[in-house]
Scaffold this motif. Sequence first.
Motif, PDB file in Angstrom:
ATOM      1  N   ARG A   1       0.831  -1.203   0.000  1.00 26.32           N
ATOM      2  CA  ARG A   1       0.000   0.000   0.000  1.00 26.32           C
ATOM      3  C   ARG A   1       0.867   1.255   0.000  1.00 26.32           C
ATOM      4  O   ARG A   1       0.587   2.225  -0.717  1.00 26.32           O
ATOM      5  CB  ARG A   1      -0.907  -0.029   1.241  1.00 26.32           C
ATOM      6  CG  ARG A   1      -1.803   1.154   1.327  1.00 26.32           C
ATOM      7  CD  ARG A   1      -2.763   1.005   2.493  1.00 26.32           C
ATOM      8  NE  ARG A   1      -3.082   2.316   3.009  1.00 26.32           N
ATOM      9  CZ  ARG A   1      -3.604   2.534   4.196  1.00 26.32           C
ATOM     10  NH1 ARG A   1      -3.844   1.522   5.003  1.00 26.32           N
ATOM     11  NH2 ARG A   1      -3.878   3.750   4.585  1.00 26.32           N
TER      12      ARG A   1
ATOM     13  N   TYR B   1       1.657   6.926  -6.577  1.00 27.61           N
ATOM     14  CA  TYR B   1       0.524   7.793  -6.958  1.00 27.61           C
ATOM     15  C   TYR B   1       0.894   9.257  -6.714  1.00 27.61           C
ATOM     16  O   TYR B   1       0.659  10.134  -7.547  1.00 27.61           O
ATOM     17  CB  TYR B   1      -0.703   7.380  -6.140  1.00 27.61           C
ATOM     18  CG  TYR B   1      -1.946   8.164  -6.459  1.00 27.61           C
ATOM     19  CD1 TYR B   1      -2.662   7.912  -7.636  1.00 27.61           C
ATOM     20  CD2 TYR B   1      -2.400   9.159  -5.599  1.00 27.61           C
ATOM     21  CE1 TYR B   1      -3.798   8.646  -7.939  1.00 27.61           C
ATOM     22  CE2 TYR B   1      -3.539   9.891  -5.896  1.00 27.61           C
ATOM     23  CZ  TYR B   1      -4.236   9.630  -7.061  1.00 27.61           C
ATOM     24  OH  TYR B   1      -5.352  10.350  -7.358  1.00 27.61           O
ATOM     25  N   TYR B   2       1.523   9.520  -5.561  1.00 26.55           N
ATOM     26  CA  TYR B   2       1.912  10.891  -5.209  1.00 26.55           C
ATOM     27  C   TYR B   2       2.965  11.440  -6.176  1.00 26.55           C
ATOM     28  O   TYR B   2       2.956  12.626  -6.536  1.00 26.55           O
ATOM     29  CB  TYR B   2       2.452  10.898  -3.770  1.00 26.55           C
ATOM     30  CG  TYR B   2       2.936  12.248  -3.292  1.00 26.55           C
ATOM     31  CD1 TYR B   2       2.038  13.196  -2.789  1.00 26.55           C
ATOM     32  CD2 TYR B   2       4.284  12.581  -3.352  1.00 26.55           C
ATOM     33  CE1 TYR B   2       2.477  14.434  -2.353  1.00 26.55           C
ATOM     34  CE2 TYR B   2       4.733  13.823  -2.925  1.00 26.55           C
ATOM     35  CZ  TYR B   2       3.823  14.736  -2.429  1.00 26.55           C
ATOM     36  OH  TYR B   2       4.261  15.976  -2.006  1.00 26.55           O
TER      37      TYR B   2
ATOM     38  N   GLU C   1       0.914   4.144  -2.813  1.00 22.68           N
ATOM     39  CA  GLU C   1       0.567   5.536  -2.490  1.00 22.68           C
ATOM     40  C   GLU C   1       1.707   6.485  -2.840  1.00 22.68           C
ATOM     41  O   GLU C   1       1.481   7.602  -3.317  1.00 22.68           O
ATOM     42  CB  GLU C   1       0.186   5.647  -1.008  1.00 22.68           C
ATOM     43  CG  GLU C   1      -1.165   5.017  -0.732  1.00 22.68           C
ATOM     44  CD  GLU C   1      -1.593   5.100   0.727  1.00 22.68           C
ATOM     45  OE1 GLU C   1      -2.714   4.660   1.013  1.00 22.68           O
ATOM     46  OE2 GLU C   1      -0.802   5.597   1.574  1.00 22.68           O
TER      47      GLU C   1
END
Length: 389
Positions: free
Chosen positions: A294, A301-302, A298
Motif C-alpha cells: 500500500r 501515486y503521489y 501511495e
Amino acid sequence: MNLSAAEQRILDGEEGEGARKALELVVALGKIYGAEDLVPITSAHLSGVSYKTIGDGGIVYLEHVSQGAKVRVPSTLNPSGMDSVRWREMGVSEEFAAKQLHIIDLYGSMGVETSCSCTPYLAGNVPRKGDHVAWAESSALSMVNSMVGARTNREGGPGALAAAIVGRTANYGLHLKENRSPTVVVEADIDGSLFSHSLLGQAVGSRIGNGIPYFRGIRPDWEEAKIMAAAMAASGAVAMFHVEDHTPESSEHSTEGLEVINIGDDELKDAHESLSVVEDVELIAFGCPHLSMREVREMAYYLEGKVKKSDVKVWFCTSRQVRDALPKEVATLERFGTVLADTCMVVTPVEGLYESSASDSAKACNYLPTLCSQKVRCDSFQTLMEVVM
Ligand code: F3S
C-alpha cells in the motif's frame, strides 16, 4: 526446568549435535529468565544477518551453528547489509558483498527463507492469534504481539535461531498472559498522518522504556502501527502495545489505576526536534520498517507526473515480494531514487557512502546517528520529497 521426554532426547544428543547445542542455549536462556518449561513455536524471525552488524565473529558463529542443524519451523531473515541483486549500485564493496552472500547461504543451508525483510508478517510469515513464536526484530515482534496477538519475547539473534532449530522457546515474559497487561495509558491527541504516528512512537518509547502502553485516541492501520511500533522499540524498548477497541487483546486487560500520559502537538514537536539536527542531506531513505504494498502504491501515486530536480539520493526500502509484485509503481519510484530490497538504510554500510541522511521513520532517525555516524533530518515523506522536486 521441566523438560518433556522429546526435549530431553534432544538434550541427550539423540537428534544430532546441532539440535543439542541449540536446545542447550534455549534452556540456558530460560533459566536466566526463570522459565519453568519450554513452549512449541510456530515460526521464527531471525536478526543478525548484516555483515556490518555481525562481522567476522558472527560468520564464525554461524559456520559453527549451521553444521548439521536445520530449522524445524518456518523461519525468515531480517534485512541484510545490501540488496542481494543491486548491491553494486548501492556502492557496496566486493569484499563486503562476498561475506554478506556467505552469511545468507549459511542461513539458507539451515532451511531459512532467504529473502530478507523486517516486515515478514506482510510477506508470508504470518502468525495467528495465540501462536507462540520466536521473533528477533524489535518492530516486527511488537507488531505480531500487538496487532496479531501472537506471543514472542524480544529475542536476540542467537536465541531466535536456536529456537528455530529446536522448534521451541523458553516459556516466560510475553509468552505468559499475565505479562501482557498494559502498564501505562497513553491518551493520544494527534492528526492521522503516518509521520505523526512515527513521532508518537518516539514520544511514547522515550517516556515509558520497556512498558506496555494502552493507547486511546488513535486507530492505527498496519502502516501507521508499524512505524509507531518501530519508533517505540528504538526510543524505548517497547515490545507490545494495546489500542483500545482495536488490537486483539485490548479488551482482555484492565487499565484501572494505571498512570495516564497525554501526548499531543507539543510532545510531537519535542520528539521531532530531538531527532532532526540538519537541514541539507545527501541521502533520503524511506521504508523503516520496509514499505508495504500500500505504501509503495501511495508513494507512486503521489509522485506520478512529478519530476526530480536535485541530485540528493533517494532510497525506497522494501521486501523482495513487494518490489516484484509492483513493477509499474516501482518504475515510478525509480525516477526519483532506487527501490532496494533485502536491506535498509541502517544495516547497510551507509557510513562509508554518506555523512548525512533523512527519513520519515523515527526508528531510522534514532539509529542513523548512533549506528551509522549520520547527521540526520527527520520529516514526513511529502516534506522530504519536496527537497528533491
Ligand atoms: Fe527494518 Fe532496518 Fe528499520 S531492519 S525496522 S528498516 S532499521
